[in-house]
Design a protein around this motif. Structure first.
Motif, PDB file in Angstrom:
ATOM      1  N   MET A  25      48.618  51.695  20.877  1.00  0.00           N
ATOM      2  CA  MET A  25      48.673  50.219  20.508  1.00  0.00           C
ATOM      3  C   MET A  25      48.130  50.267  19.129  1.00  0.00           C
ATOM      4  SD  MET A  25      47.523  48.374  24.099  1.00  0.00           S
ATOM      5  CE  MET A  25      47.709  46.693  23.187  1.00  0.00           C
ATOM      6  N   TRP A  26      47.162  51.193  18.868  1.00  0.00           N
ATOM      7  CA  TRP A  26      46.443  50.994  17.416  1.00  0.00           C
ATOM      8  C   TRP A  26      47.506  51.343  16.432  1.00  0.00           C
ATOM      9  CZ3 TRP A  26      42.449  48.891  15.110  1.00  0.00           C
ATOM     10  CH2 TRP A  26      42.362  49.178  13.772  1.00  0.00           C
ATOM     11  N   SER A  27      48.258  52.293  16.612  1.00  0.00           N
ATOM     12  CA  SER A  27      49.289  52.987  15.821  1.00  0.00           C
ATOM     13  C   SER A  27      50.444  51.778  15.346  1.00  0.00           C
ATOM     14  CB  SER A  27      50.149  54.079  16.201  1.00  0.00           C
ATOM     15  OG  SER A  27      49.318  55.128  16.242  1.00  0.00           O
ATOM     16  N   GLU A  28      50.674  51.055  16.747  1.00  0.00           N
ATOM     17  CA  GLU A  28      52.065  49.973  16.476  1.00  0.00           C
ATOM     18  C   GLU A  28      51.094  48.876  15.909  1.00  0.00           C
ATOM     19  OE1 GLU A  28      52.808  48.993  20.486  1.00  0.00           O
ATOM     20  OE2 GLU A  28      53.903  50.902  20.960  1.00  0.00           O
ATOM     21  N   LEU A  29      49.849  48.661  16.031  1.00  0.00           N
ATOM     22  CA  LEU A  29      49.127  47.426  15.291  1.00  0.00           C
ATOM     23  C   LEU A  29      49.148  47.593  14.059  1.00  0.00           C
ATOM     24  CD1 LEU A  29      47.773  44.567  15.647  1.00  0.00           C
ATOM     25  CD2 LEU A  29      45.558  46.243  15.788  1.00  0.00           C
ATOM     26  N   ILE A  30      48.796  48.966  13.595  1.00  0.00           N
ATOM     27  CA  ILE A  30      48.770  49.333  12.164  1.00  0.00           C
ATOM     28  C   ILE A  30      50.072  48.976  11.304  1.00  0.00           C
ATOM     29  CG2 ILE A  30      48.264  51.245  10.471  1.00  0.00           C
ATOM     30  CD1 ILE A  30      45.659  49.454  11.296  1.00  0.00           C
ATOM     31  N   GLN A  31      50.963  49.665  12.005  1.00  0.00           N
ATOM     32  CA  GLN A  31      52.545  49.336  11.230  1.00  0.00           C
ATOM     33  C   GLN A  31      52.679  47.627  11.164  1.00  0.00           C
ATOM     34  OE1 GLN A  31      54.018  51.620   9.989  1.00  0.00           O
ATOM     35  NE2 GLN A  31      53.218  53.238  10.716  1.00  0.00           N
ATOM     36  N   LEU A  87      37.569  47.666  10.145  1.00  0.00           N
ATOM     37  CA  LEU A  87      36.993  47.703  11.422  1.00  0.00           C
ATOM     38  C   LEU A  87      37.306  49.089  12.152  1.00  0.00           C
ATOM     39  CD1 LEU A  87      35.961  46.476  14.230  1.00  0.00           C
ATOM     40  CD2 LEU A  87      38.289  45.819  14.704  1.00  0.00           C
ATOM     41  N   HIS A  88      38.498  49.515  12.043  1.00  0.00           N
ATOM     42  CA  HIS A  88      38.897  51.105  12.331  1.00  0.00           C
ATOM     43  C   HIS A  88      37.906  52.022  11.599  1.00  0.00           C
ATOM     44  CE1 HIS A  88      41.060  54.952  12.444  1.00  0.00           C
ATOM     45  NE2 HIS A  88      41.220  54.427  13.812  1.00  0.00           N
ATOM     46  N   ARG A  89      37.697  51.750  10.456  1.00  0.00           N
ATOM     47  CA  ARG A  89      36.909  52.937   9.620  1.00  0.00           C
ATOM     48  C   ARG A  89      35.592  52.662  10.286  1.00  0.00           C
ATOM     49  NH1 ARG A  89      37.759  56.933   9.366  1.00  0.00           N
ATOM     50  NH2 ARG A  89      39.743  56.250   9.485  1.00  0.00           N
ATOM     51  N   LEU A  90      34.954  51.719  10.366  1.00  0.00           N
ATOM     52  CA  LEU A  90      33.509  51.742  10.539  1.00  0.00           C
ATOM     53  C   LEU A  90      33.189  52.026  12.089  1.00  0.00           C
ATOM     54  CD1 LEU A  90      32.509  48.383   8.709  1.00  0.00           C
ATOM     55  CD2 LEU A  90      31.902  50.672   8.132  1.00  0.00           C
ATOM     56  N   VAL A 101      40.880  48.019  19.197  1.00  0.00           N
ATOM     57  CA  VAL A 101      42.256  47.311  19.151  1.00  0.00           C
ATOM     58  C   VAL A 101      42.160  45.950  19.624  1.00  0.00           C
ATOM     59  CG1 VAL A 101      44.436  47.604  20.564  1.00  0.00           C
ATOM     60  CG2 VAL A 101      43.197  49.643  19.647  1.00  0.00           C
ATOM     61  N   ARG A 102      41.416  45.492  20.550  1.00  0.00           N
ATOM     62  CA  ARG A 102      41.423  43.847  20.990  1.00  0.00           C
ATOM     63  C   ARG A 102      40.944  43.299  19.795  1.00  0.00           C
ATOM     64  NH1 ARG A 102      40.092  46.216  25.821  1.00  0.00           N
ATOM     65  NH2 ARG A 102      37.860  46.032  25.664  1.00  0.00           N
ATOM     66  N   TRP A 103      39.805  43.749  19.092  1.00  0.00           N
ATOM     67  CA  TRP A 103      39.314  42.832  17.987  1.00  0.00           C
ATOM     68  C   TRP A 103      40.337  42.923  16.582  1.00  0.00           C
ATOM     69  CZ3 TRP A 103      36.175  39.199  17.761  1.00  0.00           C
ATOM     70  CH2 TRP A 103      35.202  39.212  18.763  1.00  0.00           C
ATOM     71  N   ALA A 104      40.913  43.963  16.470  1.00  0.00           N
ATOM     72  CA  ALA A 104      41.910  44.180  15.459  1.00  0.00           C
ATOM     73  C   ALA A 104      43.148  43.331  15.718  1.00  0.00           C
ATOM     74  CB  ALA A 104      42.226  45.578  15.202  1.00  0.00           C
ATOM     75  N   SER A 105      43.439  43.313  16.947  1.00  0.00           N
ATOM     76  CA  SER A 105      44.489  42.513  17.162  1.00  0.00           C
ATOM     77  C   SER A 105      44.232  41.075  17.026  1.00  0.00           C
ATOM     78  CB  SER A 105      45.023  42.778  18.886  1.00  0.00           C
ATOM     79  OG  SER A 105      46.026  41.992  19.322  1.00  0.00           O
ATOM     80  N   ARG A 106      43.180  40.460  17.559  1.00  0.00           N
ATOM     81  CA  ARG A 106      42.731  39.192  17.260  1.00  0.00           C
ATOM     82  C   ARG A 106      42.875  38.780  15.742  1.00  0.00           C
ATOM     83  NH1 ARG A 106      37.925  39.976  21.659  1.00  0.00           N
ATOM     84  NH2 ARG A 106      39.456  39.404  23.611  1.00  0.00           N
ATOM     85  N   LEU A 107      42.069  39.787  14.878  1.00  0.00           N
ATOM     86  CA  LEU A 107      42.068  39.488  13.523  1.00  0.00           C
ATOM     87  C   LEU A 107      43.371  39.475  13.004  1.00  0.00           C
ATOM     88  CD1 LEU A 107      39.233  41.997  12.088  1.00  0.00           C
ATOM     89  CD2 LEU A 107      39.255  39.483  11.788  1.00  0.00           C
ATOM     90  N   THR A 108      44.486  40.337  13.592  1.00  0.00           N
ATOM     91  CA  THR A 108      45.822  40.074  12.731  1.00  0.00           C
ATOM     92  C   THR A 108      46.407  38.894  13.266  1.00  0.00           C
ATOM     93  OG1 THR A 108      45.843  42.541  13.141  1.00  0.00           O
ATOM     94  CG2 THR A 108      47.992  41.174  13.213  1.00  0.00           C
ATOM     95  N   LEU A 109      46.324  38.323  14.587  1.00  0.00           N
ATOM     96  CA  LEU A 109      46.701  36.973  14.918  1.00  0.00           C
ATOM     97  C   LEU A 109      46.209  36.081  14.044  1.00  0.00           C
ATOM     98  CD1 LEU A 109      47.061  37.329  18.806  1.00  0.00           C
ATOM     99  CD2 LEU A 109      48.839  37.207  17.162  1.00  0.00           C
TER     100      LEU A 109
END
Length: 165
Positions: A25-31, A87-90, A101-109
């Motif tokens: 899911m992380w890889s998909e989100l980053i793309q 987020l990922h880096r930290l 992944v959940r937080w990154a997804s929320r930030l993306t939305l």
């Protein structure tokens, strides 16, 4: 015979651990974020240059307000769409990838919502300056509806239509 868990329930989706799922899911989100980041950064860059043009002084007070709001929205969208990288880096190596992944997804939305508003307000400003027409609000509303159909309507329809129950 379909895949069956030890408790007799049917297995759904991929056979992956929580960590494997988080990695995928992380890889998909980053793309996905890469596409949105590029768009918001280009838009934001162009917005930043407007204030340095001679035409900026000729804008009405309303148009200057729309411009300032648009720049702030663009900055916020940029921050939200770059946020998953930070987020990922930290948190990398802290064994909290599913939560990240959940937080990154929320930030993306959030970033996509801000991008929608930024793009719409940019369009409003451009059309107001270019046409001075009374129909500008209708054009912008039409484009917003198009964005909502593409970004929300179609995905929600596909989710509803093709998700197994």
């Amino acid at each position: 015979m379909p895949d069956v868990e030890q408790d007799g329930s049917r297995r759904r989706g991929r056979n992956e651990t929580e960590e494997e799922r988080a990695d995928r899911m992380w890889s998909e989100l980053i793309q996905e974020v890469r596409v949105a980041q590029m768009g918001v950064q280009i838009l934001f860059g162009f917005l930043l240059t407007v204030v340095f043009t001679p035409t900026y002084e000729d804008l009405s007070g309303t148009d200057k307000t729309i411009y300032i709001v648009t720049v702030v929205l663009g900055a916020c969208a940029t921050g939200a769409l770059i946020g998953p990288v930070s987020l990922h880096r930290l948190v990398s190596g802290r064994r909290i990838k599913p939560q990240a992944v959940r937080w990154a997804s929320r930030l993306t939305l959030l970033g996509l919502a801000l991008l929608l508003v930024t793009t719409s307000s940019s369009l409003l400003l451009i059309l107001r300056v270019a046409t001075h027409g009374d129909y500008v609000a209708y054009l912008v509303a039409g484009v917003v509806c198009w964005y909502l159909l593409c970004w929300l309507g179609l995905p929600m329809w596909a989710r509803y239509r093709h998700t197994t129950r």
